[in-house]
Write a protein that holds these residues in place. Sequence first.
Motif, PDB file in Angstrom:
ATOM      1  N   GLY A   1       0.836  -1.196   0.000  1.00 45.09           N
ATOM      2  CA  GLY A   1       0.000   0.000   0.000  1.00 45.09           C
ATOM      3  C   GLY A   1       0.867   1.241   0.000  1.00 45.09           C
ATOM      4  N   GLU A   2       0.221   2.383  -0.112  1.00 47.58           N
ATOM      5  CA  GLU A   2       0.948   3.644  -0.101  1.00 47.58           C
ATOM      6  C   GLU A   2       1.577   3.870   1.278  1.00 47.58           C
ATOM      7  N   ASN A   3       2.458   4.853   1.350  1.00 42.93           N
ATOM      8  CA  ASN A   3       3.067   5.211   2.637  1.00 42.93           C
ATOM      9  C   ASN A   3       2.007   5.698   3.619  1.00 42.93           C
ATOM     10  N   LYS A   4       2.171   5.357   4.878  1.00 40.67           N
ATOM     11  CA  LYS A   4       1.309   5.826   5.957  1.00 40.67           C
ATOM     12  C   LYS A   4      -0.161   5.452   5.763  1.00 40.67           C
ATOM     13  N   THR A   5      -0.396   4.229   5.279  1.00 39.75           N
ATOM     14  CA  THR A   5      -1.778   3.755   5.147  1.00 39.75           C
ATOM     15  C   THR A   5      -2.122   2.706   6.202  1.00 39.75           C
ATOM     16  N   GLY A   6      -1.261   2.560   7.201  1.00 39.94           N
ATOM     17  CA  GLY A   6      -1.590   1.679   8.319  1.00 39.94           C
ATOM     18  C   GLY A   6      -1.166   0.234   8.174  1.00 39.94           C
ATOM     19  N   LYS A   7      -0.191  -0.047   7.320  1.00 31.88           N
ATOM     20  CA  LYS A   7       0.259  -1.433   7.117  1.00 31.88           C
ATOM     21  C   LYS A   7       0.846  -2.018   8.402  1.00 31.88           C
ATOM     22  N   THR A   8       1.747  -1.250   9.039  1.00 36.60           N
ATOM     23  CA  THR A   8       2.403  -1.734  10.259  1.00 36.60           C
ATOM     24  C   THR A   8       1.384  -1.928  11.383  1.00 36.60           C
ATOM     25  N   THR A   9       0.463  -0.983  11.516  1.00 37.38           N
ATOM     26  CA  THR A   9      -0.569  -1.087  12.552  1.00 37.38           C
ATOM     27  C   THR A   9      -1.447  -2.300  12.321  1.00 37.38           C
ATOM     28  N   LEU A  10      -1.821  -2.536  11.078  1.00 38.91           N
ATOM     29  CA  LEU A  10      -2.656  -3.690  10.741  1.00 38.91           C
ATOM     30  C   LEU A  10      -1.961  -4.989  11.123  1.00 38.91           C
TER      31      LEU A  10
ATOM     32  N   THR B   1       8.557   1.693   8.883  1.00 40.64           N
ATOM     33  CA  THR B   1       9.185   0.481   8.355  1.00 40.64           C
ATOM     34  C   THR B   1      10.071   0.834   7.164  1.00 40.64           C
ATOM     35  N   ALA B   2      11.247   0.223   7.107  1.00 41.07           N
ATOM     36  CA  ALA B   2      12.166   0.446   5.990  1.00 41.07           C
ATOM     37  C   ALA B   2      12.344  -0.851   5.219  1.00 41.07           C
ATOM     38  N   GLY B   3      12.138  -0.803   3.912  1.00 43.71           N
ATOM     39  CA  GLY B   3      12.327  -1.998   3.091  1.00 43.71           C
ATOM     40  C   GLY B   3      11.253  -3.037   3.339  1.00 43.71           C
ATOM     41  N   ILE B   4      11.668  -4.216   3.784  1.00 43.69           N
ATOM     42  CA  ILE B   4      10.745  -5.327   4.025  1.00 43.69           C
ATOM     43  C   ILE B   4      10.810  -5.741   5.496  1.00 43.69           C
ATOM     44  N   ASP B   5       9.658  -5.891   6.103  1.00 41.59           N
ATOM     45  CA  ASP B   5       9.607  -6.326   7.504  1.00 41.59           C
ATOM     46  C   ASP B   5       8.816  -7.627   7.588  1.00 41.59           C
ATOM     47  N   PHE B   6       9.302  -8.549   8.416  1.00 35.89           N
ATOM     48  CA  PHE B   6       8.654  -9.860   8.545  1.00 35.89           C
ATOM     49  C   PHE B   6       8.171 -10.092   9.968  1.00 35.89           C
ATOM     50  N   LYS B   7       6.927 -10.550  10.086  1.00 36.88           N
ATOM     51  CA  LYS B   7       6.378 -10.953  11.379  1.00 36.88           C
ATOM     52  C   LYS B   7       5.503 -12.179  11.156  1.00 36.88           C
ATOM     53  N   TYR B   8       5.221 -12.889  12.238  1.00 35.44           N
ATOM     54  CA  TYR B   8       4.379 -14.073  12.092  1.00 35.44           C
ATOM     55  C   TYR B   8       3.511 -14.257  13.330  1.00 35.44           C
ATOM     56  N   ALA B   9       2.483 -15.050  13.171  1.00 35.63           N
ATOM     57  CA  ALA B   9       1.584 -15.373  14.278  1.00 35.63           C
ATOM     58  C   ALA B   9       1.266 -16.855  14.215  1.00 35.63           C
ATOM     59  N   ILE B  10       1.184 -17.482  15.387  1.00 38.15           N
ATOM     60  CA  ILE B  10       0.862 -18.905  15.470  1.00 38.15           C
ATOM     61  C   ILE B  10      -0.354 -19.073  16.378  1.00 38.15           C
TER      62      ILE B  10
ATOM     63  N   GLN C   1       7.684   3.567  -4.452  1.00 35.43           N
ATOM     64  CA  GLN C   1       9.129   3.598  -4.709  1.00 35.43           C
ATOM     65  C   GLN C   1       9.760   2.215  -4.585  1.00 35.43           C
ATOM     66  N   LEU C   2       9.180   1.373  -3.736  1.00 38.63           N
ATOM     67  CA  LEU C   2       9.731   0.034  -3.535  1.00 38.63           C
ATOM     68  C   LEU C   2       8.780  -1.053  -4.049  1.00 38.63           C
ATOM     69  N   ALA C   3       7.880  -0.679  -4.934  1.00 37.75           N
ATOM     70  CA  ALA C   3       6.910  -1.641  -5.458  1.00 37.75           C
ATOM     71  C   ALA C   3       7.592  -2.794  -6.200  1.00 37.75           C
TER      72      ALA C   3
ATOM     73  N   SER D   1       8.273  -8.499  -6.718  1.00 32.38           N
ATOM     74  CA  SER D   1       8.764  -9.623  -7.513  1.00 32.38           C
ATOM     75  C   SER D   1       9.789 -10.457  -6.762  1.00 32.38           C
ATOM     76  N   THR D   2      10.473  -9.841  -5.783  1.00 31.50           N
ATOM     77  CA  THR D   2      11.475 -10.594  -5.021  1.00 31.50           C
ATOM     78  C   THR D   2      10.868 -11.300  -3.811  1.00 31.50           C
ATOM     79  N   THR D   3       9.714 -10.831  -3.347  1.00 36.08           N
ATOM     80  CA  THR D   3       9.089 -11.440  -2.171  1.00 36.08           C
ATOM     81  C   THR D   3       8.045 -12.496  -2.525  1.00 36.08           C
ATOM     82  N   LEU D   4       7.520 -12.455  -3.744  1.00 41.16           N
ATOM     83  CA  LEU D   4       6.522 -13.451  -4.149  1.00 41.16           C
ATOM     84  C   LEU D   4       7.230 -14.697  -4.663  1.00 41.16           C
ATOM     85  N   ASN D   5       7.096 -15.778  -3.917  1.00 37.45           N
ATOM     86  CA  ASN D   5       7.742 -17.043  -4.254  1.00 37.45           C
ATOM     87  C   ASN D   5       6.834 -17.835  -5.198  1.00 37.45           C
ATOM     88  N   SER D   6       7.303 -18.078  -6.412  1.00 38.40           N
ATOM     89  CA  SER D   6       6.473 -18.778  -7.402  1.00 38.40           C
ATOM     90  C   SER D   6       6.125 -20.192  -6.963  1.00 38.40           C
ATOM     91  N   ASN D   7       6.940 -20.766  -6.083  1.00 34.23           N
ATOM     92  CA  ASN D   7       6.667 -22.124  -5.599  1.00 34.23           C
ATOM     93  C   ASN D   7       5.616 -22.157  -4.493  1.00 34.23           C
TER      94      ASN D   7
END
Length: 204
Positions: free
Chosen positions: A41-50, A66-75, A95-97, A101-107
Amino acid sequence: FKMDKSDGAPSFENDIFSLALKAMEESKANKRVEKTYLVVGENKTGKTTLISVLTGEDAKSEKAPTAGIDFKYAIKKIDSKKVILNYLEIAGGRQLADLLSTTLNSNKLLETSFIVTIDMSMPDTAVHHLDFWLRTIRETVNKAMEELESKSPIDASKVREQSSFKWEGHTDARRVSPIGIPVIIVGTKYDVFGLIESEQKKWM
């Protein structure tokens, strides 16, 4: 989806886990399922909060951009079944759209979904921004499908079947062109949207 804490837990979070569990039941898996959500999403649209809400963190606490790519998980365990949800936030807006292509794993296309956040406090640009991200996602998925097709035509066929199955029997089935993998659209800052004059809301 609606984020509502009136019952003590965000319904959006529960819905996400329920969708993952449903997928596990459909695939006849009996112990665990793992899903990955790419959040854009665009900058400051609440991605991190979500993501904070979805992972059970304090969504109201102050967070650094957040800078670049951030990873979190829930179990979560549902009926003794283990559900693992991975969240990859792609920061930087357009700018980082290209990082899509680097984060979507075709497998892993069958186990991947997108979440697109749009700022409803800016109804005059929200739809335009959504259109950009949907087009970008479609292009990225198409490239991943081409890569998967070259490696495993059978798996590529499964992805197409899953996408078309969701529209089976729908009155608009012949009018739509599915992106290929699920896309969840989340409108953020609805509290501000509710205060906007009705004339401006027509943009939505």
